[in-house]
Design a protein around this motif. Structure first.
Motif, PDB file in Angstrom:
ATOM      1  N   SER A 133      -3.771  -9.250   9.045  1.00  0.00           N
ATOM      2  CA  SER A 133      -2.450  -8.421   8.668  1.00  0.00           C
ATOM      3  C   SER A 133      -1.633  -7.851   9.330  1.00  0.00           C
ATOM      4  N   TYR A 134      -0.293  -8.008   8.722  1.00  0.00           N
ATOM      5  CA  TYR A 134       0.299  -6.992   9.962  1.00  0.00           C
ATOM      6  C   TYR A 134       1.404  -6.116   9.407  1.00  0.00           C
ATOM      7  N   LEU A 135       1.620  -4.947   9.653  1.00  0.00           N
ATOM      8  CA  LEU A 135       2.646  -4.529   8.713  1.00  0.00           C
ATOM      9  C   LEU A 135       3.963  -4.527   9.387  1.00  0.00           C
ATOM     10  N   VAL A 190      -5.942 -12.343  20.332  1.00  0.00           N
ATOM     11  CA  VAL A 190      -5.942 -12.496  18.642  1.00  0.00           C
ATOM     12  C   VAL A 190      -4.815 -11.750  18.274  1.00  0.00           C
ATOM     13  N   ASN A 191      -3.578 -11.987  17.967  1.00  0.00           N
ATOM     14  CA  ASN A 191      -2.258 -11.192  17.839  1.00  0.00           C
ATOM     15  C   ASN A 191      -2.272 -10.975  16.432  1.00  0.00           C
ATOM     16  N   THR A 192      -2.136 -10.306  16.123  1.00  0.00           N
ATOM     17  CA  THR A 192      -2.253  -9.960  14.482  1.00  0.00           C
ATOM     18  C   THR A 192      -0.471  -9.154  14.493  1.00  0.00           C
ATOM     19  N   ASN A 193      -0.239  -8.599  15.121  1.00  0.00           N
ATOM     20  CA  ASN A 193       0.628  -7.582  14.921  1.00  0.00           C
ATOM     21  C   ASN A 193       1.899  -8.553  15.274  1.00  0.00           C
ATOM     22  N   ARG A 194       2.057  -9.541  15.722  1.00  0.00           N
ATOM     23  CA  ARG A 194       2.778 -10.476  16.201  1.00  0.00           C
ATOM     24  C   ARG A 194       3.473  -9.913  17.292  1.00  0.00           C
ATOM     25  N   ASP A 237      -1.444  -3.519  -3.816  1.00  0.00           N
ATOM     26  CA  ASP A 237      -1.006  -4.778  -4.747  1.00  0.00           C
ATOM     27  C   ASP A 237      -0.771  -5.875  -4.225  1.00  0.00           C
ATOM     28  N   GLY A 238      -0.136  -7.384  -5.086  1.00  0.00           N
ATOM     29  CA  GLY A 238      -0.398  -8.115  -3.845  1.00  0.00           C
ATOM     30  C   GLY A 238       0.464  -8.852  -5.058  1.00  0.00           C
ATOM     31  N   ALA A 239       1.787  -9.924  -3.846  1.00  0.00           N
ATOM     32  CA  ALA A 239       2.471 -10.347  -4.435  1.00  0.00           C
ATOM     33  C   ALA A 239       2.961 -11.481  -3.727  1.00  0.00           C
ATOM     34  N   ARG A 240       2.820 -12.959  -4.387  1.00  0.00           N
ATOM     35  CA  ARG A 240       3.004 -14.119  -3.478  1.00  0.00           C
ATOM     36  C   ARG A 240       3.822 -15.169  -4.159  1.00  0.00           C
ATOM     37  N   CYS A 241       4.760 -16.074  -3.140  1.00  0.00           N
ATOM     38  CA  CYS A 241       5.473 -17.053  -4.369  1.00  0.00           C
ATOM     39  C   CYS A 241       4.049 -17.907  -4.908  1.00  0.00           C
ATOM     40  N   PRO A 242       4.506 -18.242  -5.954  1.00  0.00           N
ATOM     41  CA  PRO A 242       2.517 -19.117  -6.428  1.00  0.00           C
ATOM     42  C   PRO A 242       2.627 -20.605  -6.341  1.00  0.00           C
ATOM     43  N   THR A 243       4.282 -21.269  -5.898  1.00  0.00           N
ATOM     44  CA  THR A 243       4.479 -22.906  -6.011  1.00  0.00           C
ATOM     45  C   THR A 243       4.312 -22.598  -3.928  1.00  0.00           C
ATOM     46  N   ALA A 244       3.634 -21.576  -3.529  1.00  0.00           N
ATOM     47  CA  ALA A 244       3.666 -21.886  -1.893  1.00  0.00           C
ATOM     48  C   ALA A 244       2.113 -22.064  -1.312  1.00  0.00           C
ATOM     49  N   PRO A 245       2.465 -23.557  -1.240  1.00  0.00           N
ATOM     50  CA  PRO A 245       0.735 -24.056  -0.314  1.00  0.00           C
ATOM     51  C   PRO A 245       0.445 -22.566   0.673  1.00  0.00           C
ATOM     52  N   VAL A 246      -1.266 -22.826   0.568  1.00  0.00           N
ATOM     53  CA  VAL A 246      -1.894 -22.140   1.903  1.00  0.00           C
ATOM     54  C   VAL A 246      -3.189 -23.090   2.369  1.00  0.00           C
ATOM     55  N   PRO A 247      -3.173 -23.203   3.880  1.00  0.00           N
ATOM     56  CA  PRO A 247      -3.622 -23.991   4.545  1.00  0.00           C
ATOM     57  C   PRO A 247      -4.959 -24.041   4.548  1.00  0.00           C
ATOM     58  N   GLN A 248      -6.296 -25.258   4.283  1.00  0.00           N
ATOM     59  CA  GLN A 248      -7.312 -25.284   3.976  1.00  0.00           C
ATOM     60  C   GLN A 248      -7.562 -25.708   5.127  1.00  0.00           C
ATOM     61  N   GLU A 249      -9.178 -25.159   5.495  1.00  0.00           N
ATOM     62  CA  GLU A 249      -9.858 -26.122   6.925  1.00  0.00           C
ATOM     63  C   GLU A 249     -10.338 -26.729   5.986  1.00  0.00           C
ATOM     64  N   GLN A 274       1.165  -1.439   0.206  1.00  0.00           N
ATOM     65  CA  GLN A 274      -0.160  -0.194  -0.074  1.00  0.00           C
ATOM     66  C   GLN A 274       0.979   1.174   0.084  1.00  0.00           C
ATOM     67  N   TYR A 275       0.935   2.246  -1.041  1.00  0.00           N
ATOM     68  CA  TYR A 275       1.640   2.640  -0.782  1.00  0.00           C
ATOM     69  C   TYR A 275       3.090   3.062  -1.004  1.00  0.00           C
ATOM     70  N   ASN A 276       4.097   3.402  -0.021  1.00  0.00           N
ATOM     71  CA  ASN A 276       5.108   2.694   0.212  1.00  0.00           C
ATOM     72  C   ASN A 276       5.429   1.511   1.615  1.00  0.00           C
ATOM     73  N   ASP A 277       3.996   1.252   2.287  1.00  0.00           N
ATOM     74  CA  ASP A 277       4.100   0.523   3.134  1.00  0.00           C
ATOM     75  C   ASP A 277       4.246  -0.991   2.599  1.00  0.00           C
ATOM     76  N   VAL A 278       4.389  -1.719   3.263  1.00  0.00           N
ATOM     77  CA  VAL A 278       4.722  -3.950   3.198  1.00  0.00           C
ATOM     78  C   VAL A 278       3.604  -4.063   4.236  1.00  0.00           C
ATOM     79  N   TYR A 279       2.684  -5.484   4.025  1.00  0.00           N
ATOM     80  CA  TYR A 279       2.041  -6.047   5.066  1.00  0.00           C
ATOM     81  C   TYR A 279       2.147  -7.237   4.592  1.00  0.00           C
ATOM     82  N   SER A 280       1.993  -7.936   5.774  1.00  0.00           N
ATOM     83  CA  SER A 280       1.890  -9.870   5.403  1.00  0.00           C
ATOM     84  C   SER A 280       0.783  -9.936   5.722  1.00  0.00           C
TER      85      SER A 280
END
Length: 864
Positions: free
Chosen positions: A55-57, A548-552, A258-270, A41-47
């Motif tokens: 998400s957390y900054l 719940v601790n969203t920013n770790r 905008d978003g970016a992610r490694c496309p070969t990494a799995p995402v846990p599913q419920e 977002q602009y020049n900040d990055v969130y995980s």
């Protein structure tokens, strides 16, 4: 942050880069396909945790310019993006968020906001229209960092991000407004429509961040609401076969993103059916948004609670008043009837400035969410017990169900003192998510609440105040009530719906209607808390919390104010809590016995979480004729209840003068919600007082007060134990009591003849028990039996009573003279008095038991 700038041109074919700013060259490390998604977002990055949406900054101000067209590069493990400044510049971002910038002169001027990188390291980026650009970012290529070509898509599409699927090598994207999923062949620009995404049908969001996982599931994030949608296995779609799509998570809203992610990494599913939190987001099975509509999980569109019951979700100052309001509604047989409620219709004046001073009704949207009808549901009784000076609410009805409600309130000396999201998180409800939503270009807080009945509500709150000499409105929206300006008039809006999209629509239209009456000149909105309590309960002197601790964060402070009983003074409690950076932490905080507690949880940096919990309050009903309360106190309960008992916490002492009645009542929950007690078999308490005490169970399913189940016991001046079988509670139609929906218990004492009398009651150790209590007919309470009869040396007299009491056995001879007297302390149920012959001579005698509560018949005894 370390930065390096590199100028590239095709003349440097040997791959040597001239460093414009070589003194700050960064040797940052690559990401190397970690499991996180990254939102720029602009020049900040969130995980972004796609499984939970949280998400957390992780980095701020990583470059002077804003980053867009972000993409993970499988060829080097870095994330790349396009900068809006300096122009024609791309940026490489390492794991430590150090950046290196590259100037590409062949690119056109202007922002490029769509981008991704294929498995060969070729960067595909574009702005609007059909033109896209290719840059070589493969470090093993001799053309590394060089412009390749400018290409054209086979058709122009309105998209804001795209991503490569590692399973088939194609680009995928979803178009705004049409919501069509497209497959793009990056080798020739061929655009292949695969059909409208079912879960997105009818929506018009900007999909500014999209991601893939290793299975080919495509994740699409809506900028305005933050909702993350999933389209399963897009590589298998042909355009004619079925498309499976669903909600996946509720994340933060975003803009210029905008978003970016490694496309070969799995995402846990419920899993949705195994009772396990498979994806680690703290939500199990149907509580997880990704399970909406799968297996046995309902689609998240259940009915919501109506406005007539809203507006009283928090605040320790008014717990007893709220309880009294709900009690009076029940006693007066009040129930909101939606079928008879006034219909609210849209007129020609809708959306126009009201020249005769606006009313709360002028801010209510009509027709925005395609409802069937809107009904008025105003809870006017809020005016008597809250700081509201005017109130108006409506419910939105579709297919005969309430799908949304808006509660509007005017307050004259500060913001309205109750918020929907500071809810019963310690009494069965859950705060499933709290994040942001972007409405009319402004960021607000949205929360998702799972109520105790299993229904789910999406909630938004904000307030408007008049500013600039009453010419404008300013909007405030905060999680913490103490963040609002004091001593000003506010127009407060609480909106809750069963659909996040409807929440977005209603929120936007309320702001539009507010702006119509007075132009909105300013917004003062806060972010949501980053650490919050999802759920919890009070248990045996401790608060059991799930945090719940969203920013770790590592540590938070717990600051609390609590009361032991309704009539006791407040005390404070402070402690430090170590969360160790974990996303989910289950805590047990010792508080001691309490009636209510309000506390704040925060790290001192981000917005803290505020929470209030109250037990079901005691209340006194002194509405009887000529009734004066002389003493009323709630005392801590010292009794240790059995583990299988349902305790009614805290004891009551009451004395009053009345010519009518005096009563105390105890709600089982602070919201006057029904509790299922059908597994219990008897009602127990210790009590003393003056005369007859009526005990009434108030069931939700019974609307007529006079038809509620009741019984009575006779009190004495000494404290006694009472164990009452449920069969002793009767109603007007004679039906059997089933305690599956008890809301409150009422204890009443009456003036028997209408004269002013003093009534006293002390009630202790009140509880529901699983103990079976033997029941008796009324005739059993009058009968005495003697065995053996005739008596030779001794005999036993048997009788029944329904409470502990002191009785006297008198033995009379045939002349009516008392020849024997035995004092006996009877217990509830069957009793036996042993009598020896002693000096009794042969003959006929009469035995009589004298009780303060029962009239036993005399029985003959023959002595041989």
């Amino acid at each position: 942050m370390k930065k390096t700038t590199i100028y590239l041109n095709k003349i440097w074919l040997i791959g040597l880069f001239i460093l414009i700013n070589s003194n700050i060259l960064a040797q940052n490390n690559p990401f190397n396909c970690d499991y996180n998604a990254y939102l720029f977002q602009y020049n900040d990055v969130y995980s972004i945790d796609l499984a939970s949406g949280n998400s957390y900054l992780v980095a701020t101000d990583v470059t002077p310019g804003n980053i867009n067209a972000a993409a993970y590069n499988p060829a080097d493990g870095y994330i790349w993006g396009y900068l809006n400044s300096p122009d024609k510049t791309i940026v490489r971002i390492g794991q430590d968020f150090a950046t290196t910038t590259y100037y590409i002169p062949e690119l056109t001027s202007g922002n490029k906001y769509v981008g991704d990188i294929d498995s060969n390291g070729i960067y595909f980026l574009k702005a609007g229209g059909a033109t896209y650009y290719k840059v070589d970012l493969n470090p093993s290529s001799p053309n590394y960092g060089l412009y390749i070509s400018t290409e054209s898509l086979s058709q122009g599409i309105s998209v804001h991000d795209w991503a490569f699927n590692a399973n088939d090598g194609y680009l995928y994207t979803v178009e705004q407004n049409s919501n069509i999923l497209y497959r793009i062949d990056s080798s020739n620009g061929s655009v292949i429509p695969l059909g409208e995404v079912p879960i997105l049908s009818g929506l018009s969001y900007t999909y500014g961040a999209v991601y893939f996982d290793a299975s080919g599931n495509f994740y699409v994030s809506a900028n305005q609401t933050g909702t993350i949608y999933m389209i399963k296995n897009v590589q298998n779609l042909t355009g004619s076969n079925g498309m499976t799509s669903n909600l996946f998570a509720f994340g933060p809203s975003s803009s210029s993103n905008d978003g970016a992610r490694c496309p070969t990494a799995p995402v846990p599913q419920e899993d949705c059916v195994n009772g396990i939190d498979d994806d680690g987001d703290g939500l199990v099975d149907c509580d997880d948004p990704s399970c909406s509509g799968y297996a046995s999980c309902p689609v998240i569109q259940a009915p919501v609670s109506g406005g007539n019951n809203g507006g009283l979700e928090s605040n320790n100052r008014l717990a007893e008043q709220i309880n009294k309001r709900n009690f009076n509604r029940t006693r007066n047989n009040y129930k909101f009837n939606s079928e008879k409620a006034r219909k609210v219709t849209r007129t020609a004046s809708y959306g126009n400035k009201n020249p005769n001073n606006f009313q709360l009704a002028d801010f209510i949207p009509l027709g925005t969410i395609f409802e069937d009808e809107v009904i008025e549901s105003t809870p006017t009784d809020l005016l008597a017990i809250t700081n509201a000076t005017a109130v108006y609410s409506v419910d939105y009805i579709k297919n005969n169900k309430s799908i949304a409600s808006i509660l509007a309130l005017k307050t004259d000396e500060g913001v309205y003192e109750h918020t929907k999201y500071i809810c019963d998180r310690l009494l069965g409800a859950q705060l499933l998510s709290v994040s942001t939503i972007e409405i009319n270009g402004q960021t607000f807080i949205k929360s998702i609440i799972k109520n105790t009945d299993g229904s789910m509500e999406f909630v938004l709150s904000f307030s408007a105040k008049v500013v600039n000499n009453e010419t404008n409105f300013a909007i405030e929206s905060h999680w913490n009530l103490d963040s609002y300006e004091d001593n000003v008039t506010f127009y407060n809006f609480q909106i809750w719906t069963n659909s996040l999209d409807d929440l977005y629509g209603l929120g936007g239209e309320v702001l539009n209607l507010v702006n119509t009456q007075k132009t909105i000149s300013d917004f003062n909105n806060s972010l949501p808390p980053t650490v919050y309590v999802r759920k919890g309960k009070y248990n045996n002197g401790s608060l059991d919390l799930q945090v719940v601790n969203t920013n770790r964060t590592q540590n938070v402070t717990f600051d609390a104010g609590l009361r032991v009983t309704e009539t006791s003074a407040s005390s404070t409690l402070t402690s430090q809590i170590n969360l160790a950076g974990n996303y989910i932490t289950n805590l047990q905080l010792a508080t001691g016995n309490l009636f209510d507690v309000g506390f704040r949880l925060g790290d001192g940096v981000a917005i803290p979480d505020d929470l209030f919990m109250s037990d079901g309050p005691w209340g006194v009903d002194d509405a009887g004729t000529n009734t004066t309360v002389m003493n009323y106190a709630i005392l801590p309960n010292s009794t240790l209840f059995d583990i299988d008992e349902f305790p009614i916490e805290r004891n009551v002492v009451l004395s009053a003068n009345t010519s009518d009645y005096i009563a105390v009542y105890r709600a089982l929950t602070p919201r006057f919600k029904a509790v299922d007690l059908s597994e219990y078999q008897s009602f127990k308490l210790k009590a003393k007082g003056t005369g007859t005490l009526e005990i009434r169970f108030v069931k939700e399913s019974i609307t007529n007060w006079e038809e509620q189940y009741e019984t009575s016991i006779v009190l004495t001046s000494t404290l006694k134990d009472y164990a009452i079988p449920f069969s002793a509670f009767t109603t007007t139609d004679g039906s059997e009591l089933i305690l599956d929906d008890v809301k409150t218990i009422v204890f009443t004492m009456k003036s028997e003849n209408g004269t002013v009398v003093t009534k006293e009651m002390t009630l202790e150790a009140i509880r529901f028990s699983k103990d079976f209590i033997e029941t008796f007919d009324s005739s059993d309470l009058e009968t005495i039996s003697v065995q053996p009869n005739p008596m030779l040396t001794n005999t036993s007299l048997h009788f029944i009573t329904l409470q502990e009491e002191s009785v006297v056995l008198y033995v009379y001879n045939q002349l009516g003279e008392i020849v024997e007297q035995i004092n006996f302390d009877a217990v509830n149920g069957r009793n036996e008095i042993m009598m020896n012959r002693g000096k009794l001579s042969t003959g006929l005698y009469f035995c009589k038991i004298v009780s303060p509560n029962h009239d036993y018949k005399a029985i003959k005894l023959l002595v041989k």
